[in-house]
Motif scaffolding. Structure first.
Motif, short mmCIF file in Angstrom:
data_model
loop_
_atom_site.label_atom_id
_atom_site.label_comp_id
_atom_site.label_asym_id
_atom_site.label_seq_id
_atom_site.Cartn_x
_atom_site.Cartn_y
_atom_site.Cartn_z
N ALA A 295 42.17 63.24 72.84
CA ALA A 295 41.83 64.61 72.43
C ALA A 295 42.96 65.33 71.73
O ALA A 295 42.86 66.52 71.44
N ASN A 296 44.09 64.65 71.46
CA ASN A 296 45.16 65.18 70.61
C ASN A 296 45.61 66.59 71.01
O ASN A 296 45.67 67.49 70.17
N PRO A 297 45.98 66.81 72.27
CA PRO A 297 46.30 68.18 72.70
C PRO A 297 47.52 68.78 72.02
O PRO A 297 47.62 70.01 71.91
N LEU A 298 48.48 67.95 71.57
CA LEU A 298 49.66 68.51 70.94
C LEU A 298 49.41 68.97 69.51
O LEU A 298 50.32 69.53 68.88
N GLY A 299 48.22 68.75 68.99
CA GLY A 299 47.92 69.25 67.65
C GLY A 299 48.14 70.74 67.53
O GLY A 299 48.63 71.22 66.50
N HIS A 300 47.81 71.49 68.57
CA HIS A 300 47.99 72.94 68.55
C HIS A 300 49.46 73.31 68.42
O HIS A 300 49.83 74.21 67.65
N ALA A 301 50.32 72.61 69.17
CA ALA A 301 51.75 72.91 69.11
C ALA A 301 52.34 72.43 67.80
O ALA A 301 53.21 73.09 67.22
#
Length: 383
Positions: A295-301
């Motif tokens: 789910a690529n959570p670090l995309g936001h950061a």
């Protein structure tokens, strides 16, 4: 708003193909994905992905706290385990809880996390990487055809065992992406810490006779500052490393010794860790690139830091019971406008899972082979 409790779940990511690297493979293509949910007195819940190890103890640092104090709570969790150590899976649990805290902070503000973090845009540059070490040539091409069809123009392959095999696979994907996009792709190779220093220099040198590598990833052990610096000086490709480092203090010797050209962080280590590493890298004029996770959570950061280079994308699907407000298009990870991380849980679907999965078994890529770093003269016949 106060944190009142937590619960843990474990779901499965079915990759639909064998996955792995030079260290081993998961033939089933099914891996476990731990989930942590933080509960609050307002009914809002924060979702984090990464690890469960030691969560009961770590929760004591969060119980009754306002989840919007994310950075202070991150340091509080580190302090909670400073005697026993924050490395390994415990650092992963801190990262998962940190993700859940940031998810709550943005949800409380009613906005996506990329907005809370101050990003101007929600479109994040990306590169293709399929954990494709065990795939035969035909399946390798088919997988990367799907990435190329989404407009990706940079690709990382798993390799490091055999120069001839690496050259053949690099030839295949280079031709594929050039035909699909009309451009020669940026090529990266990931050796996953499998070489000694001289093995790395020899192997990369052979490849660079034919291909212009953008970077070589983890050519030697993650803590080998002198070895990484030697490789950086000896090859044309940039050296990328950092995904397995667990703490800002482990990055400082690398950047001070000019031993890394592309600073990486593991997605399972959380948002706050990424932001701090990115700031350190920025102080040395170095780019930062997060490795992929479900789910690529670090995309936001990644969208919020000035020195972000490209985020790794490994798959088009998500774990069972998890959906994410994002798409892959035109060579980018495009984040949506749902509050927080944009993750939705179907806990009934997760509860109905019949099998668990893992990749920590003896033949998997998380078990270092006996001959890693000792293949300079080949594998002995009696081994």
């Amino acid at each position: 708003m106060r944190i009142t409790g937590f619960r843990t779940l474990t779901t499965v990511h079915d990759w639909g193909r064998p996955i792995g690297d030079v260290n081993g493979a998961v033939g089933s293509g099914k891996t476990s994905v731990p989930v942590v949910v933080l509960e609050t007195d307002t009914g809002l819940e924060g979702i984090g992905l990464g690890s469960h190890a030691g969560v009961e103890s770590l929760f004591g640092a969060l119980d009754g706290q306002d989840p919007r104090s994310v950075v202070a709570l991150y340091d509080r969790m580190l302090a909670w385990v400073f005697k026993s150590g924050h490395g390994g899976a415990v650092f992963g649990t801190i990262g998962a809880l940190d993700l859940a805290l940031w998810d709550l902070k943005a949800k409380a503000a009613g906005e996506p996390l990329w907005r809370t973090l101050g990003a101007r845009d929600h479109v994040v540059p990306a590169y293709a990487s399929g954990l494709d070490g065990p795939l035969p040539d035909e399946e390798l091409v088919a997988l990367h055809k799907r990435f190329a069809d989404r407009g990706l123009r940079a690709v990382k392959l798993k390799g490091g065992l055999d120069v001839g095999t690496d050259l053949r696979r690099l030839d295949l994907v280079s031709d594929l992406y050039r035909d699909a996009t009309g451009q020669v792709p940026a090529l990266m190779l990931d050796a996953n810490e499998s070489w000694s220093r001289k093995e790395a220099v020899r192997h990369i040198g052979r490849i660079e006779e034919r291909h212009d590598l953008a970077w070589i990833e983890e050519p030697v052990r993650r803590w080998d500052v002198d070895g990484l610096a030697l490789v950086t000086r000896s090859v044309k490709a940039a050296v990328a490393t950092g995904e397995n480092l667990t703490g800002l203090e482990q990055f400082r010797p690398l950047v001070q010794a000019n031993a890394v050209d592309v600073v990486q962080t593991g997605s399972v280590w959380g948002i706050t860790h990424f932001l701090r590493v990115a700031a350190l890298a920025h102080a040395f004029d170095l780019p930062v690139s997060p490795v992929a996770y479900s789910a690529n959570p670090l995309g936001h950061a990644a969208a919020s830091v000035p020195n972000h280079l490209s985020i790794e994308l490994q798959d088009f699907g998500h774990p069972i019971g998890i959906s994410a407000d994002q798409v892959i298009a035109d060579g980018h990870l495009v984040l949506g406008s749902a509050p927080g991380l944009g993750l939705t849980l179907d806990e009934a679907a997760i509860a109905d899972l019949g099998d668990a999965a893992d990749w920590g078994h003896q033949a998997g890529p998380h078990v270092r082979p006996d001959r890693a770093g000792r293949r300079l003269v080949g594998k002995p016949a009696f081994d």
